[in-house]
Scaffold this motif. Structure first.
Motif, PDB file in Angstrom:
ATOM      1  N   SER A   1       0.814  -1.210   0.000  1.00 49.23           N
ATOM      2  CA  SER A   1       0.000   0.000   0.000  1.00 49.23           C
ATOM      3  C   SER A   1       0.847   1.260   0.000  1.00 49.23           C
ATOM      4  CB  SER A   1      -0.920  -0.021   1.228  1.00 49.23           C
ATOM      5  OG  SER A   1      -1.775   1.052   1.191  1.00 49.23           O
ATOM      6  N   LYS A   2       1.877   1.248  -0.822  1.00 53.05           N
ATOM      7  CA  LYS A   2       2.711   2.434  -0.919  1.00 53.05           C
ATOM      8  C   LYS A   2       3.293   2.525  -2.300  1.00 53.05           C
ATOM      9  CE  LYS A   2       7.127   0.738   0.934  1.00 53.05           C
ATOM     10  NZ  LYS A   2       7.998   0.888  -0.185  1.00 53.05           N
ATOM     11  N   LEU A   3       3.767   3.733  -2.572  1.00 53.10           N
ATOM     12  CA  LEU A   3       4.355   3.983  -3.870  1.00 53.10           C
ATOM     13  C   LEU A   3       5.634   3.173  -3.989  1.00 53.10           C
ATOM     14  CD1 LEU A   3       4.176   5.757  -6.470  1.00 53.10           C
ATOM     15  CD2 LEU A   3       5.660   7.348  -5.302  1.00 53.10           C
ATOM     16  N   GLU A   4       5.722   2.448  -5.071  1.00 47.83           N
ATOM     17  CA  GLU A   4       6.886   1.586  -5.270  1.00 47.83           C
ATOM     18  C   GLU A   4       7.945   2.332  -6.080  1.00 47.83           C
ATOM     19  OE1 GLU A   4       6.813  -1.559  -4.040  1.00 47.83           O
ATOM     20  OE2 GLU A   4       8.697  -2.307  -4.833  1.00 47.83           O
ATOM     21  N   LYS A   5       7.497   2.891  -7.202  1.00 44.51           N
ATOM     22  CA  LYS A   5       8.472   3.458  -8.108  1.00 44.51           C
ATOM     23  C   LYS A   5       7.818   4.494  -8.997  1.00 44.51           C
ATOM     24  CE  LYS A   5      12.341   1.803 -10.840  1.00 44.51           C
ATOM     25  NZ  LYS A   5      13.380   2.035  -9.841  1.00 44.51           N
ATOM     26  N   THR A   6       8.610   5.410  -9.490  1.00 44.59           N
ATOM     27  CA  THR A   6       8.150   6.320 -10.541  1.00 44.59           C
ATOM     28  C   THR A   6       9.132   6.276 -11.662  1.00 44.59           C
ATOM     29  OG1 THR A   6       9.308   8.222  -9.639  1.00 44.59           O
ATOM     30  CG2 THR A   6       7.040   7.872  -8.877  1.00 44.59           C
ATOM     31  N   THR A   7       8.616   6.273 -12.828  1.00 43.65           N
ATOM     32  CA  THR A   7       9.513   6.353 -13.974  1.00 43.65           C
ATOM     33  C   THR A   7       9.073   7.508 -14.826  1.00 43.65           C
ATOM     34  OG1 THR A   7       8.120   4.860 -15.203  1.00 43.65           O
ATOM     35  CG2 THR A   7       9.995   3.902 -14.064  1.00 43.65           C
ATOM     36  N   LYS A   8      10.010   8.211 -15.349  1.00 42.72           N
ATOM     37  CA  LYS A   8       9.660   9.360 -16.177  1.00 42.72           C
ATOM     38  C   LYS A   8      10.415   9.295 -17.469  1.00 42.72           C
ATOM     39  CE  LYS A   8       9.214  14.292 -16.065  1.00 42.72           C
ATOM     40  NZ  LYS A   8       8.055  14.316 -16.919  1.00 42.72           N
ATOM     41  N   ASP A   9       9.663   9.386 -18.486  1.00 41.35           N
ATOM     42  CA  ASP A   9      10.247   9.621 -19.795  1.00 41.35           C
ATOM     43  C   ASP A   9       9.396  10.561 -20.626  1.00 41.35           C
ATOM     44  OD1 ASP A   9      12.660   8.478 -21.374  1.00 41.35           O
ATOM     45  OD2 ASP A   9      11.009   8.638 -22.839  1.00 41.35           O
ATOM     46  N   HIS A  10       8.114  10.381 -20.422  1.00 48.02           N
ATOM     47  CA  HIS A  10       7.174  11.244 -21.167  1.00 48.02           C
ATOM     48  C   HIS A  10       7.290  12.673 -20.671  1.00 48.02           C
ATOM     49  CE1 HIS A  10       4.908   8.113 -23.272  1.00 48.02           C
ATOM     50  NE2 HIS A  10       5.011   7.390 -22.156  1.00 48.02           N
ATOM     51  N   ILE A  11       6.981  13.561 -21.558  1.00 52.22           N
ATOM     52  CA  ILE A  11       6.921  14.971 -21.173  1.00 52.22           C
ATOM     53  C   ILE A  11       5.453  15.441 -21.047  1.00 52.22           C
ATOM     54  CG2 ILE A  11       7.840  17.241 -21.706  1.00 52.22           C
ATOM     55  CD1 ILE A  11       9.592  15.823 -23.835  1.00 52.22           C
ATOM     56  N   ALA A  12       4.653  14.833 -21.925  1.00 51.54           N
ATOM     57  CA  ALA A  12       3.235  15.277 -21.955  1.00 51.54           C
ATOM     58  C   ALA A  12       2.389  14.432 -21.015  1.00 51.54           C
ATOM     59  CB  ALA A  12       2.718  15.146 -23.375  1.00 51.54           C
TER      60      ALA A  12
END
Lengths: 298, 571
Positions: free
Chosen positions: B529-540
């Protein structure tokens, strides 16, 4: 005061005249008469007046002749004439007879009797006669004559005016009802009971004598003041008076044989030596005047 | 002398003469003379009076005589009249008779009049008769003419049977042809049925095989799970991905969402067993900008081998998830693989993947269709639309079999079971609703779970939970048995990217992935029940993420037409 039983006054009061009233034929035709209307005879008192007879005459001519006449006018329309001369209705009948017939009573010719009088219902002659309201006017005229007589006697009409209403009524009734024979005596008494006072002037000498003289042929009436006695105190006689007034006709106061004029009073020729005063008291007409008709010798 | 009493006594004594006596005598004479007529006059007057009276009587008598004569003449007249006319009763009779005569005369006059009238009428009638005769003549002529016409027509009619006979012959021929063709069709149908039966059998066999494989895989996976957890943090995968386009025939719509049909039959969701090891994908293998227009939806196929994107350029593009090349798996995909696209033109379309042609167009909505899903055995499609209805379409019949009024515009609808008898839908009014398709009624409405409109609904692989993504920047997991909100997933920086942004479960149900407004992909661990990961590549902003059933891949699309394929896991 009872009237004096003077036979002379009585005889004068009782005097009558038979009159024959005939209808004017032309008028009759005008008024629608289909048949001849007979004349009417009447015995009229000398002291009366024609207007008093009118109603009876009218009654006969209009009513009794089966309505032969169409007359619906006033009594005042009726008038009388003798020989074409209209009769003055304010004169007494006796006077008119004496005047118009001119009959001398001392003549031997038969008197014109009955007196033919023509009755007229139309064409009243205004120029010759005074139209009047029949009886009332006659009465007024009668009274005025009496007043005139009183005035002549006394210089004023006090006596007449002071008569009580009752006395006046007596006077008038006495005269107006004189027509009926039945009541003639009564009326005489009634009238003369009052008139006596007037004519005798209660014992006083009148100043003048009320008299009138009538001459034939339409001469004007003579009325002159005559004193009953002259300056000397003597009583004047009838002759004196006549001589005084008509010297040509009566050259002397005394009666002469060949006099060509004679006075007629009430159808008789009196003697000339009658005292004028006595004459005025006893021979006067009911209106207190001494009407003398002078007739000429024919 | 002073005495002058009227009495004559004193005067008598004067000597002048007896003038009084003389006077008296004279008066008497006068009276005698003048009163001579008295009697006459009296008599005369009385006679006159009598005469008058007689005259009166006479007139009276004359009057009475006149009246008497009048009466007499009247009586005579009456007598004459009576003699002439008789008594009054006779008179009456004669009067009556005269009246009768009068009446009879009048009657006679009337009768004459009526006779005259009748004569007149007779003449009129004759005229009328003449005119009628003329009319009759004309009619006869008309009849003759019509008879001729009739003859002509009957001749024509006689010719018709012949023509009809010829036509019948041709009809017969055609019917024979038709019959033979029908027989052919029948035969072909039979063949088709046989083939279908064979197909079904083959499918079953294949599925059995797959199930066996899957069981084997499941066993293997359990080992992997534990091993993978250890390596989860440090792992980065690289693999080459080749992208290949596969374009479809252009359509006049903008697909809002894409779903792949579930290939399997059976009531149990087999997808759960089908997946590979589930690792949060962190690395972008490939970035593509396949579309000309904004990408609205991205979905992976049930087997994870493909994914499709629908975009504002009115195309759906299918990509191979490993190589990216377009593939035509003819034999592999011998089940009717179709792609359903829900579109802005109020219709959903089904494409046949083999041919790339539209198989079916489902029209009926009056608002934009935001979601179209196949039910478990691909017999039905469920569409949810902004016209506040949810429609269930039968693919075989080709039309809508049920319309459910859903109170609010539906943003996403998902069937909860294989036959599609229960649906869950997320709405514009922030509510989650559960529907029973058979009755068409709502089973449950969950209000207040979100503060913004629900943008996507997805069911967990084990079918027990529902994930809702909402514009209030939270994701909620709802337990389907209790209808309670099990978990709320949120994070700083996580903002829902679009009204149709899709979040999804991982194939093993452990993770939830969602794309954010800034292009970051967030992964939550549900169990922890928690945030595991964030991935960012998109800009929009990201409009949708889809986790491949194989477990290791994630496909994400953003509004800027970029698609990323993420992989993760042990290399």
């Amino acid at each position: 005061m009872t009237a004096p039983q003077n036979p002379i006054t009585r005889a004068i009061w009782d005097g009558t005249l038979p009159i024959k009233f005939s209808l004017d034929s032309a008028e009759a035709a005008e008024l629608g008469a289909k048949v001849l209307v007979e004349p009417y005879f009447l015995e009229a008192p000398r002291c009366s007046y024609f207007p008093l007879l009118t109603s009876q005459i009218r009654k006969y001519f209009v009513d009794m002749t089966n309505m032969a006449l169409n007359f619906i006018g006033d009594d005042a329309e009726i008038w009388y004439d003798v020989d074409g001369i209209p009769l003055k209705w304010h004169y007494p009948i006796g006077l008119l007879y004496d005047l118009h017939t001119g009959y001398r009573p001392d003549s031997n010719s038969p008197p014109p009797l009955p007196w033919p009088v023509t009755v007229h219902f139309k064409n009243f002659p205004i120029d010759k006669l005074i139209r009047a309201q029949a009886i009332d006017a006659t009465q007024d005229f009668f009274m005025s004559m009496i007043k005139e007589a009183d005035f002549l006697r006394n210089g004023s009409t006090k006596k007449v005016m002071n008569l009580s209403k009752n006395d006046q009524t007596q006077l008038l009734d006495g005269l107006w009802s004189s027509f009926s024979q039945k009541y003639r005596t009564e009326n005489y008494d009634r009238f003369w009971s009052i008139n006596y006072r007037l004519v005798t002037n209660d014992g006083q000498l009148p100043k003048h004598i009320p008299l009138r003289i009538y001459l034939p042929d339409n001469c004007p009436v003579i009325q002159e003041p005559i004193a009953p006695s002259d300056e000397n105190g003597n009583q004047l006689t009838l002759g004196d008076v006549l001589h005084q007034i008509l010297p040509e006709l009566f050259p002397s106061p005394l009666p002469t044989e060949n006099a060509f004029a004679a006075p007629v009073i009430h159808g008789v020729i009196p003697q000339l030596n009658i005292p004028i005063l006595w004459a005025s008291q006893n021979l006067c007409y009911p209106d207190n005047f001494l009407h003398i008709v002078v007739l000429l010798e024919t | 002398m002073s005495t002058f009493s009227p009495t004559g006594a004193s005067a008598n004594s004067t000597p002048a003469g007896n003038w009084q006596g003389d006077l008296l005598v004279k008066l008497l004479v006068r009276d005698r003379r003048e009163k001579a007529f008295t009697d006459f006059v009296e008599s005369y007057n009385s006679l006159v009076q009598k005469l008058g009276k007689f005259a009166e009587r006479n007139t009276a008598l004359e009057l009475s005589e006149k009246s008497a004569t009048e009466k007499h003449t009247n009586l005579l007249r009456e007598v004459d009249i009576l003699r002439e006319q008789g008594s009054p009763s006779n008179q009456k009779k004669t009067a009556e008779l005269e009246q009768q005569i009068q009446a009879l005369k009048e009657e006679l006059a009337d009768l004459y009049k009526t006779r005259g009238q009748n004569a007149q009428r007779l003449l009129d009638m004759n005229d009328v008769l003449r005119s009628h005769e003329e009319a009759a003549k004309k009619n006869q002529e008309e009849i003759r003419r019509l008879a001729e016409l009739n003859q002509a027509l009957s001749a024509k009619v006689d010719l018709h049977p012949q023509a009809i006979r010829e036509k019948e012959v041709t009809i017969q021929l055609l019917q024979d042809e038709n019959a033979t063709l029908q027989l052919e069709i029948g035969k072909i149908d039979e063949r088709m049925k046989d083939l279908e039966r064979e197909n079904g059998q083959l499918l079953q066999r294949w599925l059995k095989k797959m199930n066996e494989e899957a069981e084997k895989m499941n066993e293997a996976n359990q080992f992997y799970e534990s091993a993978l957890e250890v390596h989860a943090k440090a792992l980065e995968f690289q693999s080459g991905v080749v992208i290949v386009d596969k374009e479809f025939t252009p359509m006049n719509n903008v697909p809002k969402s894409i779903t792949f049909p579930e290939a399997g039959t059976g009531t149990i969701r087999t997808r759960g067993k089908d997946f590979g090891p589930v690792i949060i994908p962190t690395a972008v293998i490939k970035k593509i900008t396949p579309h000309d227009g904004e990408i609205h939806s991205i979905a992976s196929s049930y087997d994870g081998s493909m994914f499709a994107t629908g975009s504002a350029d009115k195309t759906i593009k299918i990509f191979d998830s490993t190589t990216g090349w377009s593939i035509m798996h003819v034999s592999f995909n011998n089940t009717n693989e179709m792609v359903a696209g829900a579109s802005n033109d109020n219709a959903a379309r089904l494409w046949h993947l083999k041919t790339g042609r539209i198989r079916l167009t489902l029209t009926g909505h009056v608002g934009k269709v935001y979601s179209a899903r196949f039910n478990g055995d691909s017999t039905k499609v469920i569409t949810g639309s902004h016209d506040r209805t949810i429609k269930v379409w039968d693919l075989q019949k080709g039309y809508c079999i049920r319309t459910i009024f859903s109170f609010s515009s539906c943003n996403d609808v998902v069937p909860l079971d294989d036959e599609g008898t229960t649906l869950v839908s997320g709405h514009l009014d922030n509510n989650l609703r559960f529907w029973d398709v058979r009755s068409g009624k709502d089973i449950k409405e969950l209000t207040g779970i979100h503060l913004g409109q629900i943008t996507s609904v997805s069911v967990s692989p084990d079918g027990a939970k529902v994930l809702t993504n909402s514009r209030d920047n939270t994701l909620k997991i709802v337990d389907l048995r209790t209808y309670d909100v099990e978990q709320t997933l949120h994070s700083d920086g996580y903002k829902t990217g679009a009204n149709w942004a899709r979040a999804c479960f991982s194939p093993d149900g452990r993770y939830v992935a969602a794309g954010s407004l800034d292009g970051t992909i967030f992964y939550w661990n549900i169990q922890k029940s928690k945030l595991e990961k964030t991935t960012k590549d998109h800009i929009a902003p990201i409009c949708g993420v889809s986790w491949s059933p194989r477990g290791g891949q994630l496909f994400s699309a953003d509004k800027d037409r970029t698609v990323c394929i993420w992989t993760g896991g042990l290399r």
